[in-house]
Write an enzyme that holds these catalytic residues in place. Structure first.
Site, PDB file in Angstrom:
ATOM      1  N   VAL A  87       8.063  -1.636  -1.865  1.00 34.76           N
ATOM      2  CA  VAL A  87       6.956  -1.277  -1.303  1.00 34.76           C
ATOM      3  C   VAL A  87       7.818  -0.755  -0.358  1.00 34.76           C
ATOM      4  O   VAL A  87       6.460   0.358   0.265  1.00 34.76           O
ATOM      5  CB  VAL A  87       6.883  -2.802  -1.143  1.00 34.76           C
ATOM      6  N   LYS A  90       6.981   2.898  -0.550  1.00 37.79           N
ATOM      7  CA  LYS A  90       5.907   3.321  -0.471  1.00 37.79           C
ATOM      8  C   LYS A  90       5.392   3.575   0.769  1.00 37.79           C
ATOM      9  O   LYS A  90       4.638   4.255   0.888  1.00 37.79           O
ATOM     10  CB  LYS A  90       5.114   2.546  -1.484  1.00 37.79           C
ATOM     11  N   GLU A  91       5.129   2.221   1.256  1.00 44.76           N
ATOM     12  CA  GLU A  91       4.594   1.692   2.342  1.00 44.76           C
ATOM     13  C   GLU A  91       4.709   3.098   3.410  1.00 44.76           C
ATOM     14  O   GLU A  91       4.042   3.945   4.326  1.00 44.76           O
ATOM     15  CB  GLU A  91       4.597   0.664   3.078  1.00 44.76           C
ATOM     16  N   SER A  92       5.768   3.469   3.811  1.00 44.66           N
ATOM     17  CA  SER A  92       6.848   3.895   4.745  1.00 44.66           C
ATOM     18  C   SER A  92       8.080   4.802   4.904  1.00 44.66           C
ATOM     19  O   SER A  92       8.383   5.421   5.689  1.00 44.66           O
ATOM     20  CB  SER A  92       7.181   2.142   5.535  1.00 44.66           C
TER      21      SER A  92
END
Length: 193
Positions: A87, A90-92
């Site tokens: 996560v 992908k997110e940051s």
């Protein structure tokens, strides 16, 4: 005077993800049918949330940034470290100062209201990697309790649990389908021997 954010507030916030035009319908847009199909949802990787937790090994995680913080959050909340890393990636892309156009913040790109829901009252503190990882992991744990498959869990994290309920599964948003595909790919890479 600020009141406490409730589960109902969070679900309402994430219920439409900007897709509701105020009359309970999606806005009409001229969408090319082909563009909708360019991000297929991989149906062959339909692990249940229980299977993900049971296979919690993270073989490629030791060299990832913030790994000791991820391990602490994983241990505290019972969320696999590989999923947390996937996560974050992908997110940051592991940028603790990341801010989205919608004001999601930090490593796990949490919205201030979502952060309040899991106990973080100051939005600025979401740029602290430890606070962000712990809050994002707590939110993942909350979602794991109400979503039975990996796809639905990831869709709820990206588009909101209200949209998962509204569409009785993964919403037909290209961004959400791409998000699921990418997080599953990152997660798969961390769980290989």
């Amino acid at each position: 005077m600020n009141r406490a954010t409730s589960v109902k507030d969070i679900l309402a916030e994430w219920g439409t993800f900007g897709a509701d035009n105020g009359r309970g319908r999606l806005p009409r847009k001229s969408v090319n049918a082909r563009s909708r199909d360019t991000v297929p949802l991989a149906q062959d990787y339909s692990l249940s949330v229980d299977e993900i937790v049971a296979n919690a090994s993270c073989h490629a995680c030791e060299d990832k940034p913030f790994h000791h913080m991820v391990l602490a959050a994983s241990s505290q909340h019972g969320v696999p470290a590989g999923l947390i890393h996937a996560v974050i990636e992908k997110e940051s892309g592991y940028d603790p100062g990341a801010t989205s156009p919608k004001q999601a913040r930090g490593l796990m790109q949490l919205m201030p209201d979502t952060a309040r829901f899991v106990g973080v009252s100051r939005a600025h503190s979401l740029y602290d990697p430890q606070i962000n990882i712990n809050a994002g992991t707590a939110y993942l744990k909350y979602l794991m309790q109400s979503h039975t498959t990996f796809d639905k869990l990831l869709a709820a994290y990206n588009a909101g649990p209200g949209n998962v309920r509204k569409y009785n599964g993964v919403p037909p948003f290209a961004e959400t389908r791409r998000y699921i595909r990418d997080v599953k790919r990152y997660y798969s890479a961390t769980s290989k021997d």
